[in-house]
Write a protein that holds these residues in place. Structure first.
Motif, PDB file in Angstrom:
ATOM      1  N   ALA A  57      -0.781 -20.276  -0.603  1.00 36.29           N
ATOM      2  CA  ALA A  57      -1.753 -19.241  -0.939  1.00 36.29           C
ATOM      3  C   ALA A  57      -1.980 -18.330   0.262  1.00 36.29           C
ATOM      4  N   GLY A  58      -2.280 -17.053  -0.010  1.00 35.37           N
ATOM      5  CA  GLY A  58      -2.517 -16.101   1.063  1.00 35.37           C
ATOM      6  C   GLY A  58      -1.232 -15.515   1.603  1.00 35.37           C
ATOM      7  N   ASP A  59      -1.349 -14.787   2.708  1.00 34.13           N
ATOM      8  CA  ASP A  59      -0.168 -14.132   3.281  1.00 34.13           C
ATOM      9  C   ASP A  59       0.078 -14.504   4.734  1.00 34.13           C
ATOM     10  N   ARG A  60      -0.584 -15.580   5.222  1.00 37.44           N
ATOM     11  CA  ARG A  60      -0.390 -16.007   6.615  1.00 37.44           C
ATOM     12  C   ARG A  60       0.327 -17.342   6.735  1.00 37.44           C
ATOM     13  N   PHE A  61       0.041 -18.259   5.807  1.00 36.08           N
ATOM     14  CA  PHE A  61       0.536 -19.616   5.958  1.00 36.08           C
ATOM     15  C   PHE A  61       1.281 -20.102   4.714  1.00 36.08           C
ATOM     16  N   PHE A  62       2.479 -20.623   4.943  1.00 37.52           N
ATOM     17  CA  PHE A  62       3.131 -21.438   3.923  1.00 37.52           C
ATOM     18  C   PHE A  62       2.480 -22.821   3.970  1.00 37.52           C
ATOM     19  N   CYS A  63       2.613 -23.478   5.114  1.00 35.97           N
ATOM     20  CA  CYS A  63       1.948 -24.754   5.354  1.00 35.97           C
ATOM     21  C   CYS A  63       2.138 -25.088   6.829  1.00 35.97           C
ATOM     22  N   GLY A  97       4.942 -28.610   7.304  1.00 35.90           N
ATOM     23  CA  GLY A  97       5.258 -27.471   6.444  1.00 35.90           C
ATOM     24  C   GLY A  97       6.714 -27.064   6.551  1.00 35.90           C
ATOM     25  N   ASN A  98       7.278 -27.181   7.749  1.00 32.42           N
ATOM     26  CA  ASN A  98       8.700 -26.885   7.911  1.00 32.42           C
ATOM     27  C   ASN A  98       9.546 -27.965   7.260  1.00 32.42           C
ATOM     28  N   VAL A  99       9.133 -29.221   7.398  1.00 34.20           N
ATOM     29  CA  VAL A  99       9.856 -30.300   6.727  1.00 34.20           C
ATOM     30  C   VAL A  99       9.817 -30.093   5.215  1.00 34.20           C
ATOM     31  N   LEU A 100       8.664 -29.677   4.704  1.00 36.18           N
ATOM     32  CA  LEU A 100       8.526 -29.452   3.265  1.00 36.18           C
ATOM     33  C   LEU A 100       9.511 -28.407   2.768  1.00 36.18           C
TER      34      LEU A 100
END
Length: 259
Positions: free
Chosen positions: A57-63, A109-112
């Motif tokens: 959600a949003g435009d800054r963070f994937f995870c 988040g990168n692993v995901l």
């Protein structure tokens, strides 16, 4: 399906799962891990959805990883952040899962995004592994899958030095599949997913199972041999003859085998 920490919607053959904790970098909690698992399990049991998109959600963070607070004080399962619940659900889903990286993909988040089958990212996205610099690690999916994507030497450097990586660099080294302008991510992701949705669903399931069998051990092999092959076998003349022969207490007609 109603959830508290993720959003889910369907757009034709595409199912969109959105990590919905933007105020906290879309970090996953035990609840979010289980909700993603449960959502994917629901998708696995229906045929409307042919491709899944996972985004933040949003435009800054994937995870940017996971919150470990609030779990039981034990070394047993209840005291461990259940990230493997998510990863295993993505792996065993017989449908392609696309990570649409809309910002920082850091740590877990990168692993995901690595565990997802494909990754498309906006140009300003940032990728990073930070475990050893902040007292954590992912000695499993985060190492094996990263090595598969970028090679052993580069994977070790990413884990040992924890460099920030731009989307363009991530594309160059094979960490992700595609980079698009920031304002085009949603539409480009949708078109990417629709293109894949037009492919044969059973063929894609077979290919994904073949890839996963390499790391999955008996579970990976079973996803192919049991989940994909058994139903087809149950429709064969061989199955019918063996079932009838057993019910009729007679020897089967082997001339009908293999047809």
């Amino acid at each position: 399906m109603a959830f508290e920490e993720i959003l889910y919607r369907e757009d034709g053959p595409i199912g969109f799962i959105t990590l919905n904790r933007p105020q906290d970098g879309n970090m996953f909690t035990p609840r979010m891990c289980h909700e993603i698992r449960d959502c994917i399990e629901g998708i696995r049991r229906e045929t409307r959805t042919r491709v899944v998109v996972l985004t933040g959600a949003g435009d800054r963070f994937f995870c940017i990883g996971g919150r470990k607070e609030g779990m039981e004080d034990t070394t047993l399962y209840a005291g461990v952040l259940p990230t493997l619940e998510m990863y295993e659900a993505i792996d065993k889903l017989q449908k392609p899962v696309i990570a649409s990286v809309n910002g920082f993909a850091v740590g877990g988040g990168n692993v995901l995004q690595m565990v997802c089958d494909l990754t498309i990212a906006k140009q300003s996205a940032v990728f990073r592994q930070v475990g050893p610099m902040m007292g954590s690690f992912d000695a499993g999916y985060g190492t094996w899958y990263l090595e598969d994507l970028v090679g052993k030497k580069r994977a070790k450097e990413i884990w040992y030095r924890n460099p920030k990586m731009t989307a363009e660099h991530a594309l160059e080294i094979g960490l992700i599949n595609k980079v698009v302008p920031d304002g085009r991510l949603a539409e480009e992701t949708r078109q990417y997913a629709l293109e894949i949705a037009d492919r044969g669903a059973f063929a894609l399931a077979s290919i994904k199972s073949a890839f996963n069998a390499r790391h999955g051990g008996v579970n990976g092999l079973s996803r192919m041999a049991h989940d994909l092959l058994l139903r087809t076998y149950l429709k064969s003349e061989e199955h019918e003859e063996l079932a009838r022969a057993f019910a009729e207490k007679r020897a089967p007609d082997a001339g009908k085998f293999g047809h």
